[in-house]
Enzyme design. Sequence first.
Site: not given
Length: 286
Positions: A85, A229
Amino acid sequence: MHIKVVHKSVKIKFSKMHGLGNDFIIINAMMQKTFPVTSNIIQNLSNRYTGIGFDQLLLVENSKNVNIDFHYRIFNANGTEVSQCGNGARCFALFVLLKKLTKKRTLYVSTNTTTLILNVLNNGNVCVDMGVPCFKLKNIFGENIIENSLHSIKFVNKIINYDLVSIGNPHCIIYVNNLKKYPVKKIGFYLSTHKIFPEGINVNFVEVLSKNEIALRVYERGVGETLACGSGACASVALGIQQGLLFNEVQVNLLNGILKINWKGGSEKLYMTGPAVHVYDGYFYL
């Protein structure tokens, strides 16, 4: 009337943080080893109506390697553990500095699949060494994937073409002409949960604005569409550079802000730079 008060025994401290609106709670599991990591608990905490609300839960753990500063674990809102992430990595770096877990501004952090190098810059942004993008599909998705083929799937009455890339986690990338009007949520959910991706996949929708700028929306597996993201930005730019659509330095316009991606191609490492924000500290009982 008597009201029975139930006292829960485990008090867990956390910090709420975000990277361009992609939000997290971060827990220092080095000091709070009693935190039980279960899908049910994470789903309850991530609920934006009855819990704290977040896209991912991040754990800071001790590293078992003397050359690595910390171990970084990531759990999606549905409770599944994932290996990467990018926005979370920037928040992770800021967290360990704010909580005085280290004085270093360059950190070596392990995940379940890779090692990240995080640099906290003087302007408050964080630059993340995301490693080398992977286009070898069998390394990402197993032997059933055909290398270098045109990937396509039928959705209602249209054929959708897509590419596959990994930047520590798997990404499906779709080029679109008008990102604002594209049915991101419908197609994102369809692909993210499709049986051809048994472990799910992050679905990226890319509009190329110029050789050094793209617009991007991402439907993350186990979460849904997020405001940003980081790994999706990296994967999308890497693909664009590999295909000759983009220059080596690219601005990525996400729903809630901008990331800068730099990649020289080939076996060179890819770098992502962007902000991390501490929102508040709190605690909950289990």
